[in-house]
Write a protein that holds these residues in place. Structure first.
Motif, mmCIF file in Angstrom:
data_model
loop_
_atom_site.group_PDB
_atom_site.id
_atom_site.type_symbol
_atom_site.label_atom_id
_atom_site.label_comp_id
_atom_site.label_asym_id
_atom_site.label_seq_id
_atom_site.Cartn_x
_atom_site.Cartn_y
_atom_site.Cartn_z
ATOM 1 N N SER A 69 -11.501 -0.529 5.876
ATOM 2 C CA SER A 69 -12.406 0.487 6.526
ATOM 3 C C SER A 69 -12.799 1.543 5.537
ATOM 4 O O SER A 69 -13.473 2.424 6.030
ATOM 5 N N PHE A 70 -12.306 1.583 4.318
ATOM 6 C CA PHE A 70 -12.543 2.792 3.505
ATOM 7 C C PHE A 70 -14.001 2.941 3.215
ATOM 8 O O PHE A 70 -14.649 4.219 2.854
ATOM 9 N N HIS A 93 -15.694 10.125 -4.175
ATOM 10 C CA HIS A 93 -15.689 8.671 -3.328
ATOM 11 C C HIS A 93 -17.000 7.821 -3.593
ATOM 12 O O HIS A 93 -18.376 8.406 -3.483
ATOM 13 N N THR A 116 -11.505 -5.135 0.311
ATOM 14 C CA THR A 116 -12.629 -4.250 0.263
ATOM 15 C C THR A 116 -13.617 -4.722 1.432
ATOM 16 O O THR A 116 -14.169 -3.879 2.099
ATOM 17 N N TRP A 159 0.672 -1.301 0.049
ATOM 18 C CA TRP A 159 0.032 0.123 -0.091
ATOM 19 C C TRP A 159 0.840 1.325 -0.088
ATOM 20 O O TRP A 159 0.526 2.263 -0.521
ATOM 21 N N HIS A 217 -9.888 2.564 -3.463
ATOM 22 C CA HIS A 217 -10.522 3.668 -2.675
ATOM 23 C C HIS A 217 -9.647 3.715 -1.326
ATOM 24 O O HIS A 217 -9.677 4.767 -0.669
ATOM 25 N N ASN A 218 -9.048 2.814 -1.153
ATOM 26 C CA ASN A 218 -7.984 2.604 0.172
ATOM 27 C C ASN A 218 -7.032 3.864 0.327
ATOM 28 O O ASN A 218 -6.685 4.284 1.180
ATOM 29 N N TYR A 259 -7.640 6.861 -0.777
ATOM 30 C CA TYR A 259 -8.324 8.194 -0.766
ATOM 31 C C TYR A 259 -7.855 9.160 0.316
ATOM 32 O O TYR A 259 -7.249 10.215 0.185
ATOM 33 N N ASP A 260 -7.719 8.456 1.590
ATOM 34 C CA ASP A 260 -7.071 9.622 2.672
ATOM 35 C C ASP A 260 -5.773 10.063 2.453
ATOM 36 O O ASP A 260 -5.427 11.128 3.033
ATOM 37 N N ASN A 282 -16.163 2.608 7.294
ATOM 38 C CA ASN A 282 -16.084 4.094 8.070
ATOM 39 C C ASN A 282 -16.738 5.236 7.685
ATOM 40 O O ASN A 282 -17.158 5.962 8.214
ATOM 41 N N ARG A 283 -16.624 5.158 6.069
ATOM 42 C CA ARG A 283 -17.405 6.586 5.792
ATOM 43 C C ARG A 283 -18.633 6.133 5.617
ATOM 44 O O ARG A 283 -19.227 7.229 5.875
ATOM 45 N N ASN A 288 -0.411 3.869 -2.737
ATOM 46 C CA ASN A 288 -0.519 5.332 -2.592
ATOM 47 C C ASN A 288 0.371 6.226 -3.376
ATOM 48 O O ASN A 288 -0.235 7.194 -3.983
#
Length: 227
Positions: free
Chosen positions: A128-129, A99, A124, A53, A83-84, A86-87, A132-133, A57
């Motif tokens: 938590s992506f 998102h 997936t 990751w 989408h992992n 994203y943050d 959590n959202r 990233n």
């Protein structure tokens, strides 16, 4: 129309689905004489299979910056699992990332759903992506299959569905998982893999199925048409 940057390639089947659907839906609004301005950067799927990751990233940030420099006014990531990033990425660029969980959460709220079962590949489902959202932005709970079934679900997604194979065994397996999630309290099911709606396209279930790709595409079209 606004220009949308698309990060694809993981898998390319998913990217084709996004590209085709966005063009078709925009054409329904503006007519077939035109099509939306899209900038596509397709990555090698091996990047995701390594599951490094830090490397993932960095690559998604680099790609997002290139799309921004090329004139994209927003970015859409054409798959669920990436989408992992994203943050890590969204604060480092000056354009929004649309998102996938936001598109899903808005539809779930419209349907009055409060507890969603999540199906997809292992990253997936266990990540938590999405969960959590949905919890933080929409007050929606997410549940996943039992641990003993997650590896099998991942096998079907990564070894069959993303390779263009849609078997009866996979369909039967995921139907069983939906039934179990409903028994565990889910009032809706997230199809958190672009290829899962293809698997279920000719099959009806007694519970709402939220196809993340379709909902994400609708969000993209709303952005492109500035509404």
């Amino acid at each position: 129309m606004k220009t949308l940057g698309m990060i694809g390639g993981t898998s390319w089947y998913s990217t084709v689905e996004y590209y085709s659907s966005i063009n078709k839906k925009v054409a329904e609004e503006i007519g077939s004489q035109g099509n939306p301005p899209l900038i596509i950067h397709s990555l090698n799927i091996e990047l995701m299979r390594e599951q490094n990751w830090e490397k993932i990233n960095a690559k998604y940030l680099e790609t997002s910056q290139k799309l921004e420099e090329a004139g994209a006014e927003a970015i859409i990531i054409c798959a669920n699992t990436p989408h992992n990033v994203y943050d890590y990425v969204h604060d480092k660029i000056s354009i929004p990332i649309l998102h996938i969980a936001d598109a899903t959460g808005k539809r779930a709220q419209q349907l009055g759903l409060e507890k969603l079962g999540l199906l997809g590949n292992k990253p997936t489902m266990t990540g938590s992506f999405i969960a959590n959202r949905l919890k933080n932005n929409f007050q929606i709970e997410t549940i996943i299959p039992d641990d003993q079934f997650i590896d099998q679900a991942h096998h079907y997604v990564s070894k069959e569905l993303t390779q263009g194979t849609f078997s009866d065994d996979a369909l039967h397996f995921f139907k069983e998982q939906i039934e179990q999630l409903v028994q565990n309290g889910a009032d809706g099911i997230i199809l958190g893999c672009t290829e899962l709606p293809i698997l279920f396209k000719d099959h009806k279930m007694d519970v709402p199925l939220l196809a993340t790709t379709d909902l994400h595409v609708n969000m993209a079209v709303d952005f492109i048409l500035d509404r």
